[in-house]
Scaffold this motif. Structure first.
Motif, PDB file in Angstrom:
ATOM      1  N   ASN A 136      29.023  61.571  97.504  1.00  0.00           N
ATOM      2  CA  ASN A 136      27.747  62.268  97.526  1.00  0.00           C
ATOM      3  C   ASN A 136      27.562  63.107  98.786  1.00  0.00           C
ATOM      4  O   ASN A 136      27.177  64.276  98.726  1.00  0.00           O
ATOM      5  CB  ASN A 136      26.613  61.247  97.387  1.00  0.00           C
ATOM      6  CG  ASN A 136      25.238  61.877  97.477  1.00  0.00           C
ATOM      7  OD1 ASN A 136      24.670  61.995  98.553  1.00  0.00           O
ATOM      8  ND2 ASN A 136      24.695  62.272  96.327  1.00  0.00           N
ATOM      9  N   MET A 137      27.864  62.524  99.934  1.00  0.00           N
ATOM     10  CA  MET A 137      27.582  63.196 101.208  1.00  0.00           C
ATOM     11  C   MET A 137      28.526  64.356 101.491  1.00  0.00           C
ATOM     12  O   MET A 137      28.169  65.298 102.204  1.00  0.00           O
ATOM     13  CB  MET A 137      27.624  62.176 102.348  1.00  0.00           C
ATOM     14  CG  MET A 137      26.495  61.164 102.296  1.00  0.00           C
ATOM     15  SD  MET A 137      26.752  59.752 103.399  1.00  0.00           S
ATOM     16  CE  MET A 137      26.851  60.568 104.986  1.00  0.00           C
ATOM     17  N   TYR A 174      28.952  56.821  98.531  1.00  0.00           N
ATOM     18  CA  TYR A 174      28.213  57.679  99.467  1.00  0.00           C
ATOM     19  C   TYR A 174      29.091  58.813  99.976  1.00  0.00           C
ATOM     20  O   TYR A 174      28.613  59.930 100.202  1.00  0.00           O
ATOM     21  CB  TYR A 174      27.635  56.855 100.620  1.00  0.00           C
ATOM     22  CG  TYR A 174      26.235  56.383 100.326  1.00  0.00           C
ATOM     23  CD1 TYR A 174      25.121  57.052 100.825  1.00  0.00           C
ATOM     24  CD2 TYR A 174      26.017  55.278  99.517  1.00  0.00           C
ATOM     25  CE1 TYR A 174      23.832  56.638 100.523  1.00  0.00           C
ATOM     26  CE2 TYR A 174      24.731  54.846  99.207  1.00  0.00           C
ATOM     27  CZ  TYR A 174      23.642  55.535  99.714  1.00  0.00           C
ATOM     28  OH  TYR A 174      22.370  55.122  99.393  1.00  0.00           O
ATOM     29  N   GLN A 176      21.006  64.183  97.842  1.00  0.00           N
ATOM     30  CA  GLN A 176      22.180  64.173  98.711  1.00  0.00           C
ATOM     31  C   GLN A 176      21.822  63.418  99.978  1.00  0.00           C
ATOM     32  O   GLN A 176      20.900  63.777 100.696  1.00  0.00           O
ATOM     33  CB  GLN A 176      22.670  65.575  99.055  1.00  0.00           C
ATOM     34  CG  GLN A 176      23.984  65.544  99.855  1.00  0.00           C
ATOM     35  CD  GLN A 176      24.729  66.857  99.822  1.00  0.00           C
ATOM     36  OE1 GLN A 176      24.140  67.913  99.611  1.00  0.00           O
ATOM     37  NE2 GLN A 176      26.039  66.804 100.014  1.00  0.00           N
ATOM     38  N   ALA A 177      22.547  62.326 100.235  1.00  0.00           N
ATOM     39  CA  ALA A 177      22.264  61.477 101.392  1.00  0.00           C
ATOM     40  C   ALA A 177      22.719  62.160 102.674  1.00  0.00           C
ATOM     41  O   ALA A 177      23.652  62.971 102.676  1.00  0.00           O
ATOM     42  CB  ALA A 177      22.980  60.140 101.237  1.00  0.00           C
ATOM     43  N   THR A 178      22.062  61.823 103.743  1.00  0.00           N
ATOM     44  CA  THR A 178      22.468  62.320 105.060  1.00  0.00           C
ATOM     45  C   THR A 178      23.297  61.291 105.808  1.00  0.00           C
ATOM     46  O   THR A 178      24.041  61.621 106.726  1.00  0.00           O
ATOM     47  CB  THR A 178      21.231  62.686 105.904  1.00  0.00           C
ATOM     48  OG1 THR A 178      20.374  61.537 105.999  1.00  0.00           O
ATOM     49  CG2 THR A 178      20.468  63.829 105.252  1.00  0.00           C
ATOM     50  N   LYS A 235      20.835  55.672  93.742  1.00  0.00           N
ATOM     51  CA  LYS A 235      20.356  57.047  93.902  1.00  0.00           C
ATOM     52  C   LYS A 235      21.463  58.059  94.132  1.00  0.00           C
ATOM     53  O   LYS A 235      21.219  59.265  94.032  1.00  0.00           O
ATOM     54  CB  LYS A 235      19.335  57.117  95.040  1.00  0.00           C
ATOM     55  CG  LYS A 235      19.850  56.681  96.396  1.00  0.00           C
ATOM     56  CD  LYS A 235      18.708  56.643  97.400  1.00  0.00           C
ATOM     57  CE  LYS A 235      19.155  56.119  98.758  1.00  0.00           C
ATOM     58  NZ  LYS A 235      18.016  56.038  99.711  1.00  0.00           N
ATOM     59  N   VAL A 236      22.689  57.593  94.447  1.00  0.00           N
ATOM     60  CA  VAL A 236      23.790  58.554  94.566  1.00  0.00           C
ATOM     61  C   VAL A 236      24.622  58.612  93.295  1.00  0.00           C
ATOM     62  O   VAL A 236      25.504  59.467  93.161  1.00  0.00           O
ATOM     63  CB  VAL A 236      24.699  58.255  95.787  1.00  0.00           C
ATOM     64  CG1 VAL A 236      23.915  58.395  97.073  1.00  0.00           C
ATOM     65  CG2 VAL A 236      25.360  56.900  95.674  1.00  0.00           C
TER      66      VAL A 236
END
Length: 553
Positions: free
Chosen positions: A428-429, A425, A443-445, A331-332
């Motif tokens: 992305n983050m 990650y 966008q992951a937390t 998903k990223v």
């Protein structure tokens, strides 16, 4: 990592004139003087050519914002990595398009020329260094060492796609000014690999010696002039040793250098390698731009542009679903299609169906997954991977699995997968959108926990009966479009991941999978005698298998 923002339209007048003596070599190179001033001591502001400034010049030429190849610039992503992305099936592409396996000569020329521009800078540095007093050489040797490490990274990439290339006699025209004697002979690629593996070991030791006894004046120059690692010699040692490990593993299984390679692998394993996100080697761009030549804008367009490098590869998606559950990275890396499904293009797909799917213009109805925009397309601070911890661990895992070293292949593999998840990650983050465009995906937390990453990595290991296939497939997945050239090198030398290469029925040139890239036409016309001598024993054809590789079919 120090941010680097360059602008093509402004020309650094003196650095190239002073260091090369002929402007034509760098007619396409330019940068923002203001941005350069902010980051380094600008060598264009002095009439004194020094090794520290020549080091910066070599790095700049190699990482030029538009057509450099040391970092993932727009042009490298759009042309070079995009091409190898198709060959390695990292990106989705249309079957029977007539250009699946074809590389434009101009694109090969750009890669070729950029390397020799870097080499010319290095040759002048050697000349300046050789003319210095022993006292000055003691201070300046570190600049020569660091540039040589960077040079071998670029040289190895050239050798891995072309084969034998000019090196030992190349790059001296800016020093001698003698055109008649400037046409270099080709060096055997086995000899070049031997040189690089041996010299990188020596350079590691040399850098370590200086790091243990630094001087204030040289340290200050390193901090000012080194925009790759900001004067961090620990990182340079890790870079040199990790690069040496990569090259040794390349030739450990096939060809005449297996003995040399295995000895080098053992030596590398006992020294510093890239092992974490923090000590990885990355280039980084900035959030703010400088006119229409903002580095991050070109970089971003390497993914966006006309969509060539954006569509997902089904083969990649399959690798991220090998355990029956989604890989944390899925998903990223990708945004699902209009139905919320991860579907990519693949070589078994009907080309007519692909064309119909491509004709869908409504975003909510799109058929294919695409690169995630937060991670890639709108990311104004995307880090350029030069050497990552995940790659180093996968190299160790391969070495253990193949018996080059005594160690735990599974443990190294698990570390490789975990570092890959951490790195993806992080991209992305930490993403910062270049504008407020609503075209924004996931966008992951936070990244997965240590326990989650370990459990997933172990499940992937268990999903493969062939452990070398597991290692190489995960490494291929990790490298992705950012380092597709390296992924294709791995496929050629190991055969993994196992890919199908159907004939491109519409192609007039290169209808089948290539084994290498042909020399640029400009090289054949400009260096004809040496080219002819080289190809008398080495066929300049895309079907020629390099000495360390296996034939792809």
């Amino acid at each position: 990592m120090m941010s680097v923002i360059f602008k093509r339209k402004m020309t650094m007048k003196k650095i190239f004139a002073l260091t090369l003596g002929f402007a034509v070599l760098f007619s396409a190179l330019s940068c923002s003087e203001k941005a350069f001033d902010e980051k380094f001591s600008d060598p264009s502001k002095t009439s004194t050519v020094t090794c520290d400034k020549l080091m910066t010049g070599a790095f700049f030429v190699g990482c030029d914002t538009y057509k450099g190849f040391g970092y993932n610039t727009y042009w490298r992503l759009y042309t070079w990595e995009g091409y190898f992305g198709r060959l390695a099936q990292i990106t989705g592409f249309n079957n029977n398009s007539g250009g699946v396996y074809y590389l434009q000569d101009g694109w090969a020329t750009d890669r070729w020329n950029n390397f020799y521009d870097v080499l010319a800078q290095y040759r002048l540095m050697q000349s300046v260094y050789d003319a210095e007093s022993s006292e000055d050489q003691a201070n300046d040797r570190i600049f020569l060492d660091l540039t040589e490490v960077f040079l071998y990274d670029q040289l190895s990439q050239i050798v891995d796609v072309f084969g034998p290339v000019p090196f030992k006699e190349a790059g001296y025209l800016g020093i001698t000014g003698d055109l008649s004697s400037s046409y270099p002979a080709y060096d055997d690629d086995e000899e070049l690999y031997t040189t690089m593996i041996n010299r990188l070991g020596e350079l590691y030791n040399d850098i370590q010696t200086y790091a243990n006894n630094p001087t204030a004046i040289v340290t200050a120059k390193l901090n000012a002039q080194d925009f790759i690692n900001e004067g961090d010699l620990d990182k340079w040692m890790r870079y040199a040793n990790s690069l040496r490990l990569r090259l040794a593993v390349h030739v450990a299984a096939n060809g005449s250098l297996t003995s040399l390679a295995k000895t080098a692998i053992s030596d590398c394993a006992g020294k510093k390698l890239v092992t974490t996100l923090d000590n990885g080697i990355f280039g980084k761009v900035d959030t703010k731009g400088v006119g229409d030549g903002a580095f991050w804008e070109w970089y971003r367009e390497g993914f966006a542009g006309d969509g060539k490098n954006v569509t997902a590869s089904q083969k990649m998606i399959d690798a991220m679903q090998i355990t029956g559950t989604d890989d944390p990275r899925l998903k990223v890396i990708y945004n699902p299609n209009g139905k919320g499904e991860f579907v990519g293009k693949h070589v078994g797909e009907d080309s007519g169906d692909q064309a119909k799917n491509d004709a869908i213009t409504k975003w909510s109805d799109r058929a294919y997954a695409t690169l995630d925009s937060v991670t890639f397309i709108t990311n104004s601070v995307m880090k350029n991977p030069v050497f990552t911890a995940a790659e180093a661990f996968f190299l160790l895992a391969e070495s253990y699995q193949q018996g080059y070293l005594s160690g735990d292949a599974k443990a190294a593999f698990v570390n490789g997968v975990k570092q890959s998840i951490i790195e993806w990650y992080d991209r992305n983050m930490t993403s910062v959108a270049y504008n407020t465009n609503p075209y924004k995906h996931f966008q992951a937390t936070k990244a997965p926990s240590e326990a989650e990453m370990t459990a997933y990595a172990e499940s992937v290991w268990n999903a493969y009966s062939n452990k070398l296939e597991a290692i190489m497939t995960q490494k291929w997945l990790h490298l992705g479009i950012m380092q597709a050239h390296e992924a294709f090198t791995d496929i050629r030398r190991t055969g993994y991941p196992d890919l199908d290469y159907p004939t491109d029925t519409q192609a007039q040139v290169s209808p089948n999978i290539v084994q290498r890239v042909c020399y640029p036409l400009i090289e054949k016309s400009n260096n004809t005698a040496n080219y002819n001598n080289a190809v008398s024993s080495f066929k300049d054809e895309t079907s020629t298998v390099l000495f360390w590789a296996k034939e792809l079919k």
